[in-house]
Design a protein around this motif. Structure first.
Motif, PDB file in Angstrom:
ATOM      1  N   ARG A 147       0.977  -1.269  -0.132  1.00 38.64           N
ATOM      2  CA  ARG A 147      -0.176  -0.091  -0.077  1.00 38.64           C
ATOM      3  C   ARG A 147       0.691   1.281   0.103  1.00 38.64           C
ATOM      4  NH1 ARG A 147      -3.418   1.354   3.593  1.00 38.64           N
ATOM      5  NH2 ARG A 147      -4.859   1.829   2.136  1.00 38.64           N
ATOM      6  N   THR A 148       1.971   1.310   0.903  1.00 39.16           N
ATOM      7  CA  THR A 148       2.973   2.425   0.864  1.00 39.16           C
ATOM      8  C   THR A 148       4.174   2.207   0.033  1.00 39.16           C
ATOM      9  OG1 THR A 148       3.493   1.757   3.133  1.00 39.16           O
ATOM     10  CG2 THR A 148       1.651   2.872   2.847  1.00 39.16           C
ATOM     11  N   CYS A 150       2.418  -9.322   2.509  1.00 34.39           N
ATOM     12  CA  CYS A 150       1.204  -8.419   2.611  1.00 34.39           C
ATOM     13  C   CYS A 150       1.393  -7.581   3.730  1.00 34.39           C
ATOM     14  CB  CYS A 150       0.007  -9.297   2.834  1.00 34.39           C
ATOM     15  SG  CYS A 150      -1.644  -8.404   2.829  1.00 34.39           S
ATOM     16  N   PRO A 151       0.964  -6.485   3.547  1.00 29.66           N
ATOM     17  CA  PRO A 151       1.021  -5.450   4.843  1.00 29.66           C
ATOM     18  C   PRO A 151      -0.371  -5.600   5.795  1.00 29.66           C
ATOM     19  CG  PRO A 151       0.045  -4.113   2.970  1.00 29.66           C
ATOM     20  CD  PRO A 151       0.473  -5.564   2.416  1.00 29.66           C
ATOM     21  N   THR A 152      -0.131  -5.448   6.990  1.00 32.49           N
ATOM     22  CA  THR A 152      -1.241  -5.506   7.800  1.00 32.49           C
ATOM     23  C   THR A 152      -2.133  -4.279   7.847  1.00 32.49           C
ATOM     24  OG1 THR A 152      -0.207  -6.924   9.438  1.00 32.49           O
ATOM     25  CG2 THR A 152      -1.984  -5.583  10.202  1.00 32.49           C
ATOM     26  N   TYR A 153      -3.233  -4.379   7.373  1.00 31.83           N
ATOM     27  CA  TYR A 153      -4.065  -3.194   7.397  1.00 31.83           C
ATOM     28  C   TYR A 153      -5.431  -3.428   8.144  1.00 31.83           C
ATOM     29  CZ  TYR A 153      -7.026   0.385   4.816  1.00 31.83           C
ATOM     30  OH  TYR A 153      -7.863   1.192   4.433  1.00 31.83           O
ATOM     31  N   HIS A 154      -5.447  -2.690   9.011  1.00 38.61           N
ATOM     32  CA  HIS A 154      -6.769  -2.731  10.094  1.00 38.61           C
ATOM     33  C   HIS A 154      -6.686  -4.428  10.741  1.00 38.61           C
ATOM     34  CE1 HIS A 154      -8.369   1.009   9.452  1.00 38.61           C
ATOM     35  NE2 HIS A 154      -8.413   0.683   8.081  1.00 38.61           N
ATOM     36  N   THR A 205      -4.984  -7.626   3.313  1.00 42.27           N
ATOM     37  CA  THR A 205      -5.773  -6.698   2.302  1.00 42.27           C
ATOM     38  C   THR A 205      -6.658  -7.687   1.545  1.00 42.27           C
ATOM     39  OG1 THR A 205      -4.200  -6.897   0.518  1.00 42.27           O
ATOM     40  CG2 THR A 205      -3.874  -5.179   2.255  1.00 42.27           C
ATOM     41  N   SER A 261       4.150  -3.653   8.926  1.00 43.87           N
ATOM     42  CA  SER A 261       2.909  -3.029   9.577  1.00 43.87           C
ATOM     43  C   SER A 261       3.515  -1.536  10.336  1.00 43.87           C
ATOM     44  CB  SER A 261       2.455  -3.945  10.849  1.00 43.87           C
ATOM     45  OG  SER A 261       3.503  -4.162  11.669  1.00 43.87           O
ATOM     46  N   THR A 262       2.573  -1.118  10.795  1.00 41.04           N
ATOM     47  CA  THR A 262       2.712   0.218  11.530  1.00 41.04           C
ATOM     48  C   THR A 262       2.795  -0.247  13.265  1.00 41.04           C
ATOM     49  OG1 THR A 262       0.322   0.951  11.765  1.00 41.04           O
ATOM     50  CG2 THR A 262       1.885   1.804   9.921  1.00 41.04           C
ATOM     51  N   SER A 287      -0.960  -9.824   9.450  1.00 42.66           N
ATOM     52  CA  SER A 287      -0.993 -10.195   8.238  1.00 42.66           C
ATOM     53  C   SER A 287      -0.096 -11.375   7.683  1.00 42.66           C
ATOM     54  CB  SER A 287      -1.180  -9.333   7.193  1.00 42.66           C
ATOM     55  OG  SER A 287       0.131  -8.616   7.282  1.00 42.66           O
ATOM     56  N   GLU A 326       7.363  -0.647   9.760  1.00 42.69           N
ATOM     57  CA  GLU A 326       7.200  -0.019   8.551  1.00 42.69           C
ATOM     58  C   GLU A 326       8.823   0.703   8.721  1.00 42.69           C
ATOM     59  OE1 GLU A 326       4.061   2.320   7.373  1.00 42.69           O
ATOM     60  OE2 GLU A 326       3.139   0.773   6.703  1.00 42.69           O
TER      61      GLU A 326
END
Length: 147
Positions: free
Chosen positions: A11-12, A57-61, A65, A91-92, A97, A123
Motif C-alpha cells: 500500500r505504501t 502483505c501489509p497489515t491493514y486494520h 488486504t 505494519s505500523t 497479516s 514500517e
C-alpha cells in the motif's frame, strides 16, 4: 538452481521494498527470484513453473488486504502442496497479516514452510540496514530449503 516467486501487495511501498530485499536473498542463495505484484497475477496458471513461493502483505486494520485475500483463492487453485514457501509483511503497529498468510500457506495449501515462521517488520525498520538484512536473510533461508 530453483525458481522462486515473490508475490506481494503493498500500500505504501514498504512491503514492495521487502519483496525486493527478500528476492536479493533468494538470489544470494543461488536461486532465481521473480518478483510480482499479486494484482498482476490473474489466474493459477501464472503460478506454474515455480519451485517455491514467498507471499507478502501489509497489515491493514489488523487483517490482510482484500487484494491478498483474492490472490490466496487464486493460489489455492494452483495446487502448491509440498512446495517450499515463506510469508512476510510490514505494519505500523500490530503485524497480523504475515502470520495469517503463512498459516494459510502451511495449513490450507499444505506447503513446506520455512522454519523461521513469518517475517514481519515495522514500517520504519524496512529500509534500515537491519531491515534489509532481515529480509535478505529470510530470502536466503527459503533458498537454502532446496539444498
Amino acid at each position: 538452481m530453483k525458481k522462486i516467486m515473490v508475490a506481494y501487495v503493498s500500500r505504501t511501498g514498504n512491503t514492495e521494498k521487502m519483496a525486493e530485499f527478500i528476492a536479493e536473498g533468494v538470489r544470494i542463495s543461488g536461486n532465481t527470484a521473480d518478483v510480482k505484484k499479486v494484482a498482476d497475477i490473474r489466474d493459477e496458471k501464472a503460478l506454474a513453473g515455480f519451485d517455491g513461493y514467498i507471499f507478502g502483505c501489509p497489515t491493514y486494520h489488523k487483517d490482510i488486504t482484500a487484494g491478498m485475500k483474492t490472490f490466496l483463492f487464486v493460489a489455492e487453485k494452483a495446487n502448491l502442496v509440498g512446495k517450499m514457501g515463506g510469508a512476510f509483511g510490514s505494519s505500523t503497529h500490530s503485524g497480523e497479516s504475515s502470520q495469517m498468510v503463512y498459516d494459510t500457506m502451511q495449513h490450507v495449501f499444505k506447503m513446506d514452510m520455512v522454519s523461521l515462521g513469518a517475517l514481519n517488520l515495522k514500517e520504519q525498520a524496512v529500509q534500515s540496514p537491519e531491515g534489509q538484512r532481515a529480509c535478505q536473510d529470510y530470502g536466503k533461508a527459503v533458498g537454502k530449503m532446496f539444498k
